[in-house]
Design a protein around this motif. Structure first.
Motif, PDB file in Angstrom:
ATOM      1  N   ALA A   1       1.090  -0.776  -0.302  1.00  0.00           N
ATOM      2  CA  ALA A   1      -0.052  -0.140   0.224  1.00  0.00           C
ATOM      3  C   ALA A   1       0.996   1.195  -0.024  1.00  0.00           C
ATOM      4  O   ALA A   1       0.388   2.084  -0.804  1.00  0.00           O
ATOM      5  N   LYS A   2       2.088   1.390   0.764  1.00  0.00           N
ATOM      6  CA  LYS A   2       2.859   2.546   0.752  1.00  0.00           C
ATOM      7  C   LYS A   2       3.500   2.686  -0.490  1.00  0.00           C
ATOM      8  O   LYS A   2       3.988   3.926  -0.868  1.00  0.00           O
ATOM      9  N   ILE A   3       3.910   1.334  -1.553  1.00  0.00           N
ATOM     10  CA  ILE A   3       4.539   2.048  -2.983  1.00  0.00           C
ATOM     11  C   ILE A   3       3.437   2.500  -3.908  1.00  0.00           C
ATOM     12  O   ILE A   3       3.445   3.599  -4.196  1.00  0.00           O
ATOM     13  N   VAL A   4       1.506   1.955  -3.708  1.00  0.00           N
ATOM     14  CA  VAL A   4       0.633   2.726  -4.455  1.00  0.00           C
ATOM     15  C   VAL A   4       0.208   3.447  -4.093  1.00  0.00           C
ATOM     16  O   VAL A   4       0.585   4.849  -4.633  1.00  0.00           O
TER      17      VAL A   4
ATOM     18  N   THR B   1      -4.492   8.838  -1.642  1.00  0.00           N
ATOM     19  CA  THR B   1      -5.274   7.727  -1.327  1.00  0.00           C
ATOM     20  C   THR B   1      -4.851   6.989  -0.001  1.00  0.00           C
ATOM     21  O   THR B   1      -3.766   7.120  -0.153  1.00  0.00           O
ATOM     22  N   PRO B   2      -5.945   6.989   0.493  1.00  0.00           N
ATOM     23  CA  PRO B   2      -5.948   6.138   1.939  1.00  0.00           C
ATOM     24  C   PRO B   2      -5.177   4.572   2.096  1.00  0.00           C
ATOM     25  O   PRO B   2      -5.110   3.765   1.151  1.00  0.00           O
ATOM     26  N   GLU B   3      -3.942   4.504   2.609  1.00  0.00           N
ATOM     27  CA  GLU B   3      -3.447   3.017   2.453  1.00  0.00           C
ATOM     28  C   GLU B   3      -4.345   2.179   3.054  1.00  0.00           C
ATOM     29  O   GLU B   3      -3.737   1.005   2.257  1.00  0.00           O
TER      30      GLU B   3
ATOM     31  N   TRP C   1      -5.902   0.999   0.435  1.00  0.00           N
ATOM     32  CA  TRP C   1      -5.550  -0.014  -1.086  1.00  0.00           C
ATOM     33  C   TRP C   1      -4.653  -1.843  -0.052  1.00  0.00           C
ATOM     34  O   TRP C   1      -4.929  -2.507  -0.809  1.00  0.00           O
ATOM     35  N   VAL C   2      -4.815  -1.874   1.163  1.00  0.00           N
ATOM     36  CA  VAL C   2      -4.620  -3.602   1.638  1.00  0.00           C
ATOM     37  C   VAL C   2      -5.529  -4.104   1.706  1.00  0.00           C
ATOM     38  O   VAL C   2      -5.812  -5.126   1.501  1.00  0.00           O
ATOM     39  N   ALA C   3      -7.140  -3.326   1.725  1.00  0.00           N
ATOM     40  CA  ALA C   3      -8.563  -3.594   2.043  1.00  0.00           C
ATOM     41  C   ALA C   3      -8.428  -4.177   0.459  1.00  0.00           C
ATOM     42  O   ALA C   3      -9.086  -5.708   0.128  1.00  0.00           O
ATOM     43  N   LEU C   4      -8.333  -3.967  -0.541  1.00  0.00           N
ATOM     44  CA  LEU C   4      -8.197  -3.835  -2.407  1.00  0.00           C
ATOM     45  C   LEU C   4      -7.729  -5.496  -1.718  1.00  0.00           C
ATOM     46  O   LEU C   4      -7.962  -5.931  -2.739  1.00  0.00           O
ATOM     47  N   PHE C   5      -6.470  -5.075  -2.208  1.00  0.00           N
ATOM     48  CA  PHE C   5      -5.079  -6.498  -2.513  1.00  0.00           C
ATOM     49  C   PHE C   5      -5.884  -7.790  -1.788  1.00  0.00           C
ATOM     50  O   PHE C   5      -5.769  -8.681  -2.029  1.00  0.00           O
ATOM     51  N   MET C   6      -6.544  -7.475  -0.170  1.00  0.00           N
ATOM     52  CA  MET C   6      -7.108  -8.470   0.562  1.00  0.00           C
ATOM     53  C   MET C   6      -7.812  -9.034  -0.012  1.00  0.00           C
ATOM     54  O   MET C   6      -8.474 -10.301  -0.556  1.00  0.00           O
TER      55      MET C   6
ATOM     56  N   LEU D   1      -4.016  -3.459  13.919  1.00  0.00           N
ATOM     57  CA  LEU D   1      -3.073  -2.969  14.943  1.00  0.00           C
ATOM     58  C   LEU D   1      -1.919  -2.404  15.251  1.00  0.00           C
ATOM     59  O   LEU D   1      -1.795  -1.077  15.775  1.00  0.00           O
ATOM     60  N   SER D   2      -1.502  -1.538  13.012  1.00  0.00           N
ATOM     61  CA  SER D   2      -0.202  -0.785  12.797  1.00  0.00           C
ATOM     62  C   SER D   2      -1.040  -0.055  12.710  1.00  0.00           C
ATOM     63  O   SER D   2      -0.057   1.589  13.301  1.00  0.00           O
ATOM     64  N   TYR D   3      -2.607   0.726  12.333  1.00  0.00           N
ATOM     65  CA  TYR D   3      -3.096   2.042  13.045  1.00  0.00           C
ATOM     66  C   TYR D   3      -3.757   2.502  13.991  1.00  0.00           C
ATOM     67  O   TYR D   3      -2.700   3.628  15.154  1.00  0.00           O
ATOM     68  N   TRP D   4      -3.968   1.441  14.513  1.00  0.00           N
ATOM     69  CA  TRP D   4      -4.604   1.639  16.000  1.00  0.00           C
ATOM     70  C   TRP D   4      -3.076   2.017  17.332  1.00  0.00           C
ATOM     71  O   TRP D   4      -3.194   2.658  18.173  1.00  0.00           O
ATOM     72  N   ARG D   5      -2.504   0.971  17.190  1.00  0.00           N
ATOM     73  CA  ARG D   5      -1.865   0.916  18.130  1.00  0.00           C
ATOM     74  C   ARG D   5       0.347   0.674  18.025  1.00  0.00           C
ATOM     75  O   ARG D   5       0.559  -0.681  17.840  1.00  0.00           O
ATOM     76  N   PRO D   6       0.351   1.391  17.190  1.00  0.00           N
ATOM     77  CA  PRO D   6       1.359   1.384  16.399  1.00  0.00           C
ATOM     78  C   PRO D   6       2.594   1.698  17.439  1.00  0.00           C
ATOM     79  O   PRO D   6       3.659   1.130  16.945  1.00  0.00           O
ATOM     80  N   ASP D   7       2.280   2.024  18.779  1.00  0.00           N
ATOM     81  CA  ASP D   7       3.544   2.534  19.562  1.00  0.00           C
ATOM     82  C   ASP D   7       4.013   1.380  20.564  1.00  0.00           C
ATOM     83  O   ASP D   7       4.974   0.678  21.673  1.00  0.00           O
ATOM     84  N   ASP D   8       3.052  -0.162  20.862  1.00  0.00           N
ATOM     85  CA  ASP D   8       2.638  -0.713  21.547  1.00  0.00           C
ATOM     86  C   ASP D   8       2.940  -2.040  21.095  1.00  0.00           C
ATOM     87  O   ASP D   8       3.525  -3.128  21.217  1.00  0.00           O
TER      88      ASP D   8
END
Length: 480
Positions: free
Chosen positions: A137-140, A147-149, A152-157, A373-380
């Motif tokens: 998603a970061k590449i796209v 466009t929101p990452e 794209w993740v949802a589309l690939f999934m 989780l990478s969006y909600w809790r990126p620090d822990d």
């Protein structure tokens, strides 16, 4: 695990190590699946597993630490991987199963070992699906800013969920073309690199050995830098195991896995060690671009290839999407095999039209949860999850080695005709591989950057092993 035996066997009790009904349930699980993969699919799945995003991107950190000696680091870790794949190939050719090493561990050591190896690998693959989705998603979004990452993740999934929910041949076709593109890209890179090194590529001068000797020499950061590079190289090789999982759904599992494992051996040396040799010969190891934008981009840029960044972004995107597809497939088949052997919730093992659709769906949902989780809790929570899977592949390799050590003698005694693939230098080769894995664990404990990964993975392994032992003893009590 109600269909399994009482307790883990001892090394001297090989025959009793086979859990009652484990082979039968594994065969039943695989017979419910379709056999839609052809030899060309298996060969490319093996190749696709070799050429991953870890090679194109992750190798930069290893070069930055080890310098030109990264070639030796990749050669050493590549030799270990060859040994592991030879061991796994021996067992999988003798007894093809969609549960692969999990089934072999159950037969050799006991149900708890199959449970631990299988579910640890399932967690690894599901988290990896999420990571690969984020990377793609970061590449796209770099091409389409704004466009929101997550979209794209949802589309690939959704695409790979649909692919894996359909017939297995769809997965095979996707992987065939993905791997073909990756092989073409890496082959072209190697050809251009060798021509440049020889001084016959128009517009380039032969570098000779200058980059191998300058800026600190072949080992610029000493033994510590080499160790960091070695650890980075070990984890770049993950993904080869999928071919032995896929073999159970091929037209000829025994011949398919034997050929795929054999052809994967020399390609490890060609693609990984060859690539590293070309890169550090062409480009100074301390070029900032090697670590920041990737060593392959740095080499192409050095050769004056216009659009090098976009070329590598396309190749990396293909590698990430290929890995997503393969990991959803591998996770679903591993889960299906575990359930068939009584080591998971029954609903997860439901097979419709030859496809374990519930396992595919759950594996994909778990992967998408990791993205959230990478969006909600990126620090822990998310970093903890990454640490937890950091050394799982090493745990799996140890189960493979121990299983092969125990099963080989049994095969020689009971079914020598099944030894289509034989481990090299047995038992010395297996013992050397185990010693190397123990050495890697010690090196991980020594390095602050990998110590947390090892401890978190160790905690996951212990928890799964305890659950597995408890389930095994309960099953034995019910049976008795």
């Amino acid at each position: 695990m109600s269909r399994t035996s009482a307790s883990p066997p001892t090394a001297g009790s090989e025959v009793s190590a086979v859990p009652a009904g484990s082979d039968v349930s594994a065969v039943k699980a695989d017979s419910a699946l379709t056999h839609g993969l052809k030899q060309r699919h298996l060969s490319m799945i093996a190749l696709g597993g070799v050429i991953g995003a870890g090679l194109f991107v992750g190798s930069g950190a290893g070069i930055a630490s080890a310098g030109p000696s990264i070639v030796i680091a990749y050669a050493i870790s590549g030799l270990l991987v060859m040994f592991v794949m030879r061991m796994l190939g021996e067992m999988s050719a003798a007894n093809p199963a969609s549960g692969s090493f999990s089934v072999h561990a159950e037969r050799a050591i006991g149900p708890w070992a199959g449970f631990t190896a299988g579910w640890a690998f399932w967690v690894l693959l599901c988290v990896a699906v999420g990571l690969e989705g984020i990377g793609a998603a970061k590449i796209v979004t770099g091409w389409l800013p704004g466009t929101p990452e997550w979209a794209w993740v949802a589309l690939f999934m959704a695409i790979f969920l649909a692919t894996n929910l359909a017939a297995v041949k769809n997965f095979g076709e996707f992987e065939f073309w993905f791997a073909s593109l990756k092989v073409a890209a890496i082959t072209l890179f190697l050809v251009l690199g060798v021509l440049a090194i020889l001084g016959v590529l128009p517009g380039t001068d032969a570098p000779g050995g200058a980059n191998l000797r300058s800026d600190g020499g072949f080992l610029p950061n000493g033994s510590n830098g080499f160790i960091i590079g070695l650890l980075a190289s070990v984890f770049a090789y993950g993904g080869l195991e999928t071919v032995t999982i896929a073999a159970a759904e091929s037209e000829n599992p025994v011949r398919g896995v034997a050929k795929a494992v054999r052809t994967a051996m020399w390609r490890i040396a060609l693609f990984y060690v060859g690539s590293m040799a070309v890169i550090v010969t062409l480009v100074p190891w301390d070029d900032p671009k090697v670590a920041t934008v990737g060593p392959f981009y740095a080499a192409l840029d050095h050769l004056g290839i216009s659009g090098a960044a976009e070329i590598m972004n396309v190749v990396i995107l293909i590698a990430l999407l290929s890995a997503m597809n393969a990991n959803i497939y591998g996770a679903s088949r591993m889960a299906c095999s575990l359930v068939a052997r009584g080591q998971g919730p029954k609903r997860l093992g439901r097979v419709d039209s030859g496809v374990p659709r519930t396992a595919v769906l759950v594996s994909s949902v778990f992967g998408f949860l990791c993205v959230l989780l990478s969006y909600w809790r990126p620090d822990d929570v998310f970093p903890w999850l990454l640490n937890m899977i950091g050394a799982v592949i090493l745990v799996v390799w140890i189960f493979i080695a121990v299983s092969q050590l125990l099963l080989r003698r049994r095969l020689e005694r009971e079914a020598p005709e099944k030894l289509v693939v034989r481990m090299w230098l047995f038992p010395v080769g297996t013992l050397l591989a185990l010693a190397a894995m123990a050495g890697i664990f010690l090196l991980m404990l020594r390095e602050p950057g990998t110590r947390d990964q090892l401890l978190a993975t160790g905690a996951l392994t212990v928890v799964l092993a305890v659950i597995g032992v408890v389930r095994q003893r309960r099953a034995a009590a019910v049976k008795n």
